[in-house]
Design an enzyme around this catalytic site. Structure first.
Site, PDB file in Angstrom:
ATOM      1  N   TYR A  87       0.821  -1.201   0.000  1.00  0.00           N
ATOM      2  CA  TYR A  87       0.000   0.000   0.000  1.00  0.00           C
ATOM      3  C   TYR A  87       0.855   1.251   0.000  1.00  0.00           C
ATOM      4  O   TYR A  87       2.069   1.187   0.186  1.00  0.00           O
ATOM      5  CB  TYR A  87      -0.971  -0.008   1.186  1.00  0.00           C
ATOM      6  CG  TYR A  87      -0.357   0.318   2.539  1.00  0.00           C
ATOM      7  CD1 TYR A  87       0.461  -0.592   3.193  1.00  0.00           C
ATOM      8  CD2 TYR A  87      -0.609   1.536   3.164  1.00  0.00           C
ATOM      9  CE1 TYR A  87       1.011  -0.290   4.437  1.00  0.00           C
ATOM     10  CE2 TYR A  87      -0.060   1.841   4.410  1.00  0.00           C
ATOM     11  CZ  TYR A  87       0.749   0.924   5.033  1.00  0.00           C
ATOM     12  OH  TYR A  87       1.298   1.221   6.253  1.00  0.00           O
ATOM     13  N   ARG A  96       8.307   4.180  -4.613  1.00  0.00           N
ATOM     14  CA  ARG A  96       8.363   3.178  -3.533  1.00  0.00           C
ATOM     15  C   ARG A  96       7.376   2.044  -3.808  1.00  0.00           C
ATOM     16  O   ARG A  96       7.666   0.872  -3.538  1.00  0.00           O
ATOM     17  CB  ARG A  96       8.076   3.823  -2.175  1.00  0.00           C
ATOM     18  CG  ARG A  96       8.243   2.822  -1.037  1.00  0.00           C
ATOM     19  CD  ARG A  96       8.146   3.469   0.333  1.00  0.00           C
ATOM     20  NE  ARG A  96       6.852   4.069   0.554  1.00  0.00           N
ATOM     21  CZ  ARG A  96       6.563   4.864   1.575  1.00  0.00           C
ATOM     22  NH1 ARG A  96       7.493   5.156   2.464  1.00  0.00           N
ATOM     23  NH2 ARG A  96       5.367   5.376   1.723  1.00  0.00           N
ATOM     24  N   ARG A 119      -8.304 -20.874  -1.924  1.00  0.00           N
ATOM     25  CA  ARG A 119      -7.203 -20.488  -1.034  1.00  0.00           C
ATOM     26  C   ARG A 119      -6.014 -21.409  -1.284  1.00  0.00           C
ATOM     27  O   ARG A 119      -6.133 -22.628  -1.147  1.00  0.00           O
ATOM     28  CB  ARG A 119      -7.664 -20.592   0.428  1.00  0.00           C
ATOM     29  CG  ARG A 119      -6.590 -20.199   1.428  1.00  0.00           C
ATOM     30  CD  ARG A 119      -7.149 -20.171   2.853  1.00  0.00           C
ATOM     31  NE  ARG A 119      -6.127 -19.823   3.824  1.00  0.00           N
ATOM     32  CZ  ARG A 119      -5.361 -20.698   4.466  1.00  0.00           C
ATOM     33  NH1 ARG A 119      -5.507 -21.994   4.246  1.00  0.00           N
ATOM     34  NH2 ARG A 119      -4.448 -20.291   5.336  1.00  0.00           N
ATOM     35  N   LYS A 142       6.395  -2.031   1.908  1.00  0.00           N
ATOM     36  CA  LYS A 142       5.207  -1.461   2.568  1.00  0.00           C
ATOM     37  C   LYS A 142       4.020  -2.402   2.403  1.00  0.00           C
ATOM     38  O   LYS A 142       3.109  -2.165   1.605  1.00  0.00           O
ATOM     39  CB  LYS A 142       4.915  -0.067   1.999  1.00  0.00           C
ATOM     40  CG  LYS A 142       4.044   0.799   2.924  1.00  0.00           C
ATOM     41  CD  LYS A 142       4.106   2.245   2.522  1.00  0.00           C
ATOM     42  CE  LYS A 142       3.112   3.117   3.245  1.00  0.00           C
ATOM     43  NZ  LYS A 142       3.259   3.154   4.710  1.00  0.00           N
ATOM     44  N   GLU A 184      11.533   2.209  14.480  1.00  0.00           N
ATOM     45  CA  GLU A 184      10.664   3.305  14.028  1.00  0.00           C
ATOM     46  C   GLU A 184       9.386   3.291  14.849  1.00  0.00           C
ATOM     47  O   GLU A 184       9.214   2.460  15.735  1.00  0.00           O
ATOM     48  CB  GLU A 184      10.367   3.173  12.530  1.00  0.00           C
ATOM     49  CG  GLU A 184       9.761   1.843  12.145  1.00  0.00           C
ATOM     50  CD  GLU A 184       9.700   1.597  10.643  1.00  0.00           C
ATOM     51  OE1 GLU A 184       9.656   2.551   9.853  1.00  0.00           O
ATOM     52  OE2 GLU A 184       9.679   0.414  10.262  1.00  0.00           O
ATOM     53  N   LEU A 187      10.890   1.165   7.245  1.00  0.00           N
ATOM     54  CA  LEU A 187      10.313   1.643   5.989  1.00  0.00           C
ATOM     55  C   LEU A 187      11.078   2.900   5.555  1.00  0.00           C
ATOM     56  O   LEU A 187      11.387   3.755   6.389  1.00  0.00           O
ATOM     57  CB  LEU A 187       8.828   1.987   6.177  1.00  0.00           C
ATOM     58  CG  LEU A 187       8.164   2.361   4.852  1.00  0.00           C
ATOM     59  CD1 LEU A 187       7.916   1.121   4.013  1.00  0.00           C
ATOM     60  CD2 LEU A 187       6.868   3.106   5.064  1.00  0.00           C
TER      61      LEU A 187
HETATM   62  N1  PDD Z   1       2.709   4.932   7.363  1.00  0.00           N
HETATM   63  N2  PDD Z   1       7.382   3.706   8.983  1.00  0.00           N
HETATM   64  C1  PDD Z   1       6.253   2.987   8.958  1.00  0.00           C
HETATM   65  C2  PDD Z   1       6.242   1.662   9.639  1.00  0.00           C
HETATM   66  C3  PDD Z   1       5.106   3.482   8.297  1.00  0.00           C
HETATM   67  O1  PDD Z   1       3.980   2.745   8.257  1.00  0.00           O
HETATM   68  C4  PDD Z   1       5.150   4.761   7.682  1.00  0.00           C
HETATM   69  C5  PDD Z   1       3.986   5.336   6.945  1.00  0.00           C
HETATM   70  C6  PDD Z   1       6.360   5.492   7.753  1.00  0.00           C
HETATM   71  C7  PDD Z   1       6.508   6.850   7.114  1.00  0.00           C
HETATM   72  O2  PDD Z   1       6.535   6.765   5.709  1.00  0.00           O
HETATM   73  P1  PDD Z   1       6.021   7.968   4.799  1.00  0.00           P
HETATM   74  O3  PDD Z   1       6.788   9.150   5.227  1.00  0.00           O
HETATM   75  O4  PDD Z   1       6.341   7.530   3.430  1.00  0.00           O
HETATM   76  O5  PDD Z   1       4.544   8.120   5.063  1.00  0.00           O
HETATM   77  C8  PDD Z   1       7.452   4.931   8.399  1.00  0.00           C
HETATM   78  C9  PDD Z   1       1.532   5.380   6.680  1.00  0.00           C
HETATM   79  C10 PDD Z   1       1.349   6.856   6.737  1.00  0.00           C
HETATM   80  C11 PDD Z   1       0.333   4.599   7.174  1.00  0.00           C
HETATM   81  O6  PDD Z   1       0.500   3.416   7.391  1.00  0.00           O
HETATM   82  O7  PDD Z   1      -0.770   5.159   7.308  1.00  0.00           O
END
Ligand code: PDD
Length: 286
Positions: A33, A52, A101, A150, A182, A206
């Protein structure tokens, strides 16, 4: 106004948007996503999110359902159809719905990947939390080893958010071998003696699109940036801390595991970076 969502080529009212129970995103979390923010009806850093997404897809041998140019058009169309001024666009690609499945991936020529996008209206530039700051707790990082992809497997981050809530806090920072990886859905930073410290890129985190932009802006503003792992003890002893993500931009952190940072109010570096990020991103929004 009924929200219009995009499902595999169609723009439909949200209550008519359907995917199969055999969709591999539903059965195996076999999907990736992106979340792209929208300010004044324009997309922030779309090119970064598209790049990405391509990388996530390629790491998982998943076919892109449309070209990145078509993807930009779909984003724009959703902004218009929903009259979205500010908020986010959520995009999800899964390996589609097989006939049954089966752990093995289906043949991509027979089972096309599935694409869903929807808008989320939200005030993000003027967030009250930017003025008060966030309280975080630390928890063990129990996610899989490819956090650079992601994927939609977000159960542990959701559990982390719930642990934070139960502790009366806003979010959780995840710890591996004593070092912060993170936040549950954001990248983590500390500031010590004017130096901005954030974990280096690897498969452990990420590769945030907001992170890349913020570090670029920080360097342009002559701020010192150190990309390395930092311990949770170092974080608690920092002058200030903050997080970045597409849905929060730059957000100050004022407390870690009950220990206030500095004087317990949002720090100056975080406030300055938030301001620069908003100014610069508005200029390049599409
Ligand atoms: N999340 N680390 C993780 C684990 C994340 O899920 C996200 C983003 C980030 C920051 O990435 P970016 O700057 O590209 O948004 C870092 C999104 C916003 C979400 O899951 O809603």
């Amino acid at each position: 106004m009924t929200r219009i969502v995009y499902v595999n080529g169609d723009y439909v009212p949200e209550d008519q948007a359907k995917v199969s129970v055999f969709d591999r995103g539903f059965l195996f979390a076999d999907g990736v996503y992106e979340v792209t923010s929208v300010l004044e009806g324009k997309l922030l850093d779309f090119a970064g999110h598209a790049r990405r997404l391509e990388r996530s897809l390629s790491e998982l041998d998943m076919a892109a359902p449309v070209t990145m140019d078509e993807l930009l058009e779909i984003h724009r169309e959703l902004v218009v159809r929903n009259d979205l001024q500010e908020g986010m666009i959520y995009l999800q690609v899964t390996r589609g719905a097989d006939a049954d499945r089966d752990f093995a991936f289906p043949d991509p020529d027979k089972v096309p990947s599935s694409l869903v996008l929807f808008t989320q209206a939200k005030s993000i530039a003027d967030s009250p939390a930017a003025k008060t700051g966030l309280k975080v707790i630390s928890i063990e990082d129990q996610r899989w080893a490819r956090r650079d992809i992601k994927t939609v497997q977000l159960l542990y981050p959701s559990m982390g958010k719930m642990m934070a809530k139960a502790a009366g806090c806003d979010d959780a920072w995840m710890i591996e071998d004593g070092h912060v990886t993170e936040g549950t859905s954001n990248n983590a930073y500390i500031v010590k003696d004017g130096k901005i410290i954030t974990r280096h890129l690897s498969n452990d985190i990420l590769h945030g699109i907001t992170r890349a932009a913020v570090l670029r802006f920080a360097k342009e503003a002559q701020m010192v940036v150190e990309e390395r792992a930092f311990t949770i003890d170092e974080a608690k002893d920092a002058d200030e801390a903050f997080i970045t993500s597409a849905s929060t931009f730059v957000m100050p952190v004022v407390e870690i595991d009950g220990a206030p940072l500095g004087d317990g109010t949002p720090g100056r570096v975080a406030a300055r970076l938030r301001e620069i990020y908003l100014d610069e991103s508005r200029k390049t929004a599409v």
